[in-house]
Design an enzyme around this catalytic site. Structure first.
Site, mmCIF file in Angstrom:
data_model
loop_
_atom_site.group_PDB
_atom_site.id
_atom_site.type_symbol
_atom_site.label_atom_id
_atom_site.label_comp_id
_atom_site.label_asym_id
_atom_site.label_seq_id
_atom_site.Cartn_x
_atom_site.Cartn_y
_atom_site.Cartn_z
ATOM 1 N N ILE A 89 7.381 -9.305 -10.291
ATOM 2 C CA ILE A 89 7.884 -8.227 -10.178
ATOM 3 C C ILE A 89 8.465 -7.622 -8.968
ATOM 4 O O ILE A 89 9.360 -6.915 -8.544
ATOM 5 C CB ILE A 89 7.181 -6.736 -10.722
ATOM 6 C CG1 ILE A 89 5.957 -6.567 -9.642
ATOM 7 C CG2 ILE A 89 6.601 -7.164 -12.481
ATOM 8 C CD1 ILE A 89 5.438 -5.236 -9.846
ATOM 9 N N THR A 91 7.952 7.127 -5.032
ATOM 10 C CA THR A 91 7.439 5.938 -4.902
ATOM 11 C C THR A 91 6.085 5.848 -3.885
ATOM 12 O O THR A 91 5.621 6.953 -3.933
ATOM 13 C CB THR A 91 8.597 4.977 -4.148
ATOM 14 O OG1 THR A 91 8.213 3.676 -4.385
ATOM 15 C CG2 THR A 91 9.012 5.536 -3.183
ATOM 16 N N LYS A 140 2.821 8.085 -6.249
ATOM 17 C CA LYS A 140 2.869 7.993 -7.605
ATOM 18 C C LYS A 140 1.558 8.989 -8.620
ATOM 19 O O LYS A 140 1.979 9.303 -9.423
ATOM 20 C CB LYS A 140 2.927 6.725 -8.302
ATOM 21 C CG LYS A 140 4.429 6.001 -8.067
ATOM 22 C CD LYS A 140 4.680 4.573 -8.407
ATOM 23 C CE LYS A 140 5.907 3.852 -8.062
ATOM 24 N NZ LYS A 140 6.124 2.592 -8.684
ATOM 25 N N THR A 183 -10.099 -7.844 -6.529
ATOM 26 C CA THR A 183 -11.127 -7.043 -6.780
ATOM 27 C C THR A 183 -11.447 -6.887 -8.479
ATOM 28 O O THR A 183 -10.826 -5.983 -9.132
ATOM 29 C CB THR A 183 -10.848 -5.664 -6.312
ATOM 30 O OG1 THR A 183 -10.335 -5.743 -4.767
ATOM 31 C CG2 THR A 183 -12.314 -4.713 -6.199
ATOM 32 N N GLU A 184 -12.618 -7.451 -8.729
ATOM 33 C CA GLU A 184 -12.756 -7.730 -10.316
ATOM 34 C C GLU A 184 -12.779 -6.278 -11.064
ATOM 35 O O GLU A 184 -12.245 -6.099 -12.096
ATOM 36 C CB GLU A 184 -13.768 -8.626 -10.477
ATOM 37 C CG GLU A 184 -14.109 -8.948 -11.963
ATOM 38 C CD GLU A 184 -15.027 -9.997 -12.226
ATOM 39 O OE1 GLU A 184 -15.632 -10.697 -11.448
ATOM 40 O OE2 GLU A 184 -15.404 -10.308 -13.548
ATOM 41 N N ASN A 198 -7.729 -9.629 -11.275
ATOM 42 C CA ASN A 198 -7.632 -9.007 -10.039
ATOM 43 C C ASN A 198 -8.572 -9.635 -8.947
ATOM 44 O O ASN A 198 -9.661 -9.912 -9.232
ATOM 45 C CB ASN A 198 -7.749 -7.398 -9.882
ATOM 46 C CG ASN A 198 -7.236 -6.752 -8.759
ATOM 47 O OD1 ASN A 198 -5.982 -6.973 -8.418
ATOM 48 N ND2 ASN A 198 -7.833 -5.586 -8.290
ATOM 49 N N ASP A 211 8.354 2.451 -15.173
ATOM 50 C CA ASP A 211 8.154 1.170 -14.622
ATOM 51 C C ASP A 211 7.981 0.251 -15.964
ATOM 52 O O ASP A 211 8.565 -0.927 -15.873
ATOM 53 C CB ASP A 211 6.783 1.115 -13.889
ATOM 54 C CG ASP A 211 7.366 1.662 -12.205
ATOM 55 O OD1 ASP A 211 8.601 1.691 -11.980
ATOM 56 O OD2 ASP A 211 6.393 2.340 -11.662
HETATM 57 P P1 ATR Z 1 1.322 -0.896 -6.675
HETATM 58 O O1 ATR Z 1 1.121 0.345 -6.811
HETATM 59 O O2 ATR Z 1 2.329 -1.704 -5.988
HETATM 60 O O3 ATR Z 1 0.837 -1.899 -7.767
HETATM 61 P P2 ATR Z 1 -1.375 -0.987 -5.145
HETATM 62 O O4 ATR Z 1 -1.766 -0.121 -6.083
HETATM 63 O O5 ATR Z 1 -1.712 -0.995 -3.822
HETATM 64 O O6 ATR Z 1 0.233 -1.260 -5.211
HETATM 65 O O7 ATR Z 1 -2.026 -2.591 -5.890
HETATM 66 C C1 ATR Z 1 -1.868 -3.455 -5.182
HETATM 67 C C2 ATR Z 1 -2.374 -4.767 -6.121
HETATM 68 O O8 ATR Z 1 -1.921 -6.099 -5.438
HETATM 69 C C3 ATR Z 1 -3.878 -4.867 -6.324
HETATM 70 O O9 ATR Z 1 -4.200 -5.203 -7.461
HETATM 71 C C4 ATR Z 1 -4.246 -5.787 -5.188
HETATM 72 O O10 ATR Z 1 -5.616 -6.184 -5.263
HETATM 73 P P3 ATR Z 1 -6.896 -5.565 -4.850
HETATM 74 O O11 ATR Z 1 -7.292 -4.501 -6.102
HETATM 75 O O12 ATR Z 1 -8.217 -6.530 -4.931
HETATM 76 O O13 ATR Z 1 -6.696 -4.921 -3.451
HETATM 77 C C5 ATR Z 1 -3.281 -6.837 -5.012
HETATM 78 N N1 ATR Z 1 -3.202 -7.404 -3.901
HETATM 79 C C6 ATR Z 1 -2.680 -6.806 -2.671
HETATM 80 N N2 ATR Z 1 -2.793 -7.911 -1.599
HETATM 81 C C7 ATR Z 1 -3.260 -8.935 -2.338
HETATM 82 C C8 ATR Z 1 -3.900 -10.418 -1.779
HETATM 83 N N3 ATR Z 1 -3.343 -10.612 -0.529
HETATM 84 N N4 ATR Z 1 -4.334 -11.282 -2.619
HETATM 85 C C9 ATR Z 1 -4.551 -10.697 -4.045
HETATM 86 N N5 ATR Z 1 -4.292 -9.667 -4.501
HETATM 87 C C10 ATR Z 1 -3.775 -8.573 -3.744
#
Ligand code: ATR
Length: 275
Positions: free
Chosen positions: A217, A62, A66, A151-152, A149, A102
């Protein structure tokens, strides 16, 4: 002698996988035990080789390991495409084999809710690890994906990868209202709304329409703010419980070849979430 299974992660102490799998072993009368192990990135290779050498039955991987785990195992083709593994099987003598359950977990959870995703327009919020697994699975199953996302660039990159198996477009958050209006299904794969930030949501009820399926999720809390908003908009909420249970059940099947007792696993997780 008991067969040992586990989950490697950091942090990992709040994982519900030990309770869920131990309940399954007990239900099936298997002499096995599942434990959470705190493993950081720099120790992962040693931990995996150690578990393999000590005859572990299998492990889950986890956050934040991963992607890192890919380096040390042979991956099945789906996990390789996704670029992340969450399940490792030690039974092959020549190599540890990595899988990603997943996406299958998400597919089974949404099918359980009576939703057919083929040819559906799905808006996916987030482009992290969980999103990658879901996007590959759902695009492969014939859905039409828009990945949005914060971050586009990450969404655009993921969409480019996913195009090898199906339809996907990547975008930012600037046009979300319109994108939700055009979608049949909305899936939140971000951590927004997760405990302790339970008041947060990216989409509110004003932006939803009745009949929209809203799948979050996140499973802690079970009813996130997003799902509350969905309910009051006449949309169809689907929580993250069954995705978690099914990803575990798929791993259980890979390791043991046994049919996992889904109801027992689900009820165990539900009890844990209540306590
Ligand atoms: P996981 O493996 O659980 O998917 P991750 O790889 O850290 O975790 O991804 C987290 C996701 O949540 C990303 O898409 C992140 O957006 P960014 O790529 O812009 O960072 C998104 N995310 C986390 N906090 C956020 C917030 N406050 N608003 C919008 N998106 C968020």
């Amino acid at each position: 002698m008991k067969t040992v299974f586990g989950v490697f992660g950091d942090p990992v102490e709040h994982s519900l996988s030990p309770e869920m799998h131990n309940a399954a072993f007990s239900e099936l009368g298997m002499d096995s035990i599942y434990h959470a192990f705190r493993v950081d990135k720099k120790s992962l290779e040693y931990a995996l080789n150690g578990a393999n050498a000590m005859g572990f039955g299998g492990v889950n991987i986890t956050v934040p390991l991963k992607q890192e785990a890919l380096k040390f195992v042979n991956t099945d083709p789906l996990a390789f495409r996704i670029g992340a593994v969450n399940t490792i099987d030690f039974r092959n003598e020549n190599a540890m084999i990595g899988y990603n359950t997943d996406g299958v977990g998400a597919r089974r959870a949404i099918a359980d809710a009576g939703v057919d995703i083929k040819n559906k327009k799905i808006l996916i919020l987030g482009a992290g690890g969980a999103s990658r697994a879901i996007c590959f699975q759902f695009a492969n199953d014939g859905a039409d994906l828009i990945i949005a996302n914060r971050t586009e660039s990450k969404a655009v990159e993921l969409a480019e990868d996913v195009k090898s198996v199906g339809n996907a477009k990547g975008t930012g958050f600037s046009n979300l209202e319109e994108l939700v209006a055009e979608s049949d299904i909305l899936i939140n794969t971000t951590t927004v709304g997760m405990h302790p930030n339970t008041k947060d949501t990216i989409i509110t009820k004003e932006q939803m329409h009745s009949g929209l399926v809203v799948f979050d999720i996140v499973y802690n809390p079970l009813e996130t703010r997003l799902l509350k908003e969905a309910k009051s908009a006449g949309a169809i909420p689907v929580n993250g419980l069954m995705m978690f249970v099914y990803q575990g059940a798929e791993a259980f099947k890979i390791w043991t070849g046994e049919n996992p007792p889904i109801e027992v696993m689900k009820n165990t997780v539900l009890e844990e979430l209540k306590s």
